[in-house]
Design a protein around this motif. Structure first.
Motif, PDB file in Angstrom:
ATOM      1  N   ASN A   1       0.748  -1.357  -0.090  1.00  0.00           N
ATOM      2  CA  ASN A   1       0.151   0.000  -0.064  1.00  0.00           C
ATOM      3  C   ASN A   1       0.803   1.276  -0.046  1.00  0.00           C
ATOM      4  O   ASN A   1       2.140   1.195   0.163  1.00  0.00           O
ATOM      5  CB  ASN A   1      -1.048   0.069   1.126  1.00  0.00           C
ATOM      6  CG  ASN A   1      -0.638   0.182   2.496  1.00  0.00           C
ATOM      7  OD1 ASN A   1       0.416   0.886   2.658  1.00  0.00           O
ATOM      8  ND2 ASN A   1      -1.538  -0.173   3.471  1.00  0.00           N
ATOM      9  N   SER A   2       0.141   2.329  -0.079  1.00  0.00           N
ATOM     10  CA  SER A   2       0.993   3.671  -0.568  1.00  0.00           C
ATOM     11  C   SER A   2       1.938   3.945   0.692  1.00  0.00           C
ATOM     12  O   SER A   2       2.953   4.925   0.418  1.00  0.00           O
ATOM     13  CB  SER A   2      -0.105   4.757  -0.907  1.00  0.00           C
ATOM     14  OG  SER A   2      -0.807   4.799   0.268  1.00  0.00           O
ATOM     15  N   THR A   3       1.483   3.610   1.922  1.00  0.00           N
ATOM     16  CA  THR A   3       2.385   4.007   3.103  1.00  0.00           C
ATOM     17  C   THR A   3       3.629   2.986   3.302  1.00  0.00           C
ATOM     18  O   THR A   3       4.247   3.021   4.247  1.00  0.00           O
ATOM     19  CB  THR A   3       1.611   4.362   4.287  1.00  0.00           C
ATOM     20  OG1 THR A   3       0.579   3.212   4.556  1.00  0.00           O
ATOM     21  CG2 THR A   3       0.803   5.773   4.291  1.00  0.00           C
TER      22      THR A   3
ATOM     23  N   GLY B   1       3.071   0.294   4.711  1.00  0.00           N
ATOM     24  CA  GLY B   1       2.557  -0.123   6.127  1.00  0.00           C
ATOM     25  C   GLY B   1       2.274  -1.665   6.170  1.00  0.00           C
ATOM     26  O   GLY B   1       2.419  -1.922   7.221  1.00  0.00           O
ATOM     27  N   ASN B   2       2.067  -2.199   5.180  1.00  0.00           N
ATOM     28  CA  ASN B   2       1.469  -3.606   5.100  1.00  0.00           C
ATOM     29  C   ASN B   2       2.400  -4.768   4.546  1.00  0.00           C
ATOM     30  O   ASN B   2       2.038  -5.763   4.572  1.00  0.00           O
ATOM     31  CB  ASN B   2       0.301  -3.489   4.359  1.00  0.00           C
ATOM     32  CG  ASN B   2       0.231  -3.554   2.539  1.00  0.00           C
ATOM     33  OD1 ASN B   2       1.449  -2.986   2.545  1.00  0.00           O
ATOM     34  ND2 ASN B   2      -0.453  -3.811   1.946  1.00  0.00           N
TER      35      ASN B   2
END
Ligand SMILES: *[C@@H]1O[C@H](CO)[C@@H](O)[C@H](O)[C@H]1NC(C)=O
Ligand SMILES: *[C@@H]1O[C@H](CO)[C@@H](O)[C@H](O)[C@H]1NC(C)=O
Ligand SMILES: *[C@@H]1O[C@H](CO)[C@@H](O)[C@H](O)[C@H]1NC(C)=O
Length: 142
Positions: A117-119, A121-122
């Motif tokens: 994902n875009s941050t 974070g996953n």
């Protein structure tokens, strides 16, 4: 006696064709699952990304990859979409660092791992990411 032999033969042939149908015709390489296998384990052992394995086998493997049973045939990747340059995520890894260590841009990392994902974070320890400098045209619509 003879009839039942042929009936069984036909039944076996039917089962074989169903199993064969699950492996794409353009599959580069297959693996047979073993007891205790997880998608990440299979990916790390065969140098393919978690995203690639799960995408190619989306008819068999569920989203969490917790439905594998022994002796299933999985396809590791299809022709033209077979990334075999990978990084196994370690605790504390961040996308920027993974890309930097692999000498690729963040854009390339994201292109080859559409599940990030875009941050970033996953991503999680044990996940296998494609870190090739070649961008693979994964079909992300399925
Ligand atoms: C998997 O296949 C092997 C060889 O065909 C067989 O010996 C084994 O019992 C099978 N295991 C399971 C869990 O079906
Ligand atoms: C890193 O990538 C660039 C451009 O793709 C290439 O020119 C360079 O030789 C690479 N460096 C290493 C250490 O592989
Ligand atoms: C990315 O995934 C992480 C972990 O699930 C989550 O905490 C974060 O909010 C997500 N970022 C975006 C932009 O969805």
């Amino acid at each position: 006696m003879q009839t039942s032999f042929f009936t069984r033969l036909v039944a076996l042939a039917a089962i074989a064709s169903v199993v064969a149908a699950q492996t794409p015709p353009d599959c580069v390489k297959t693996v047979i699952t073993k007891l205790g296998d997880t998608c990440d384990k299979i990916c790390a052992a065969n140098s393919v990304s978690t995203y690639q394995l799960e995408t190619v086998n989306h008819d068999i493997v569920d989203g969490k990859c917790d439905n594998l049973v022994p002796n299933e045939t999985l396809c590791l990747g299809i022709t033209g979409q077979y990334c075999d340059v990978v990084h196994v995520v370690q605790t504390g890894d961040i996308c920027y660092e993974v890309a930097y260590q692999a000498n690729i841009t963040l854009t390339t990392l994201y292109a080859n791992n559409p599940n990030i994902n875009s941050t970033c974070g996953n991503i999680y320890p044990g996940e296998v990411l494609c870190t090739s400098s070649v961008i693979y045209p994964y079909n992300t619509t399925n």
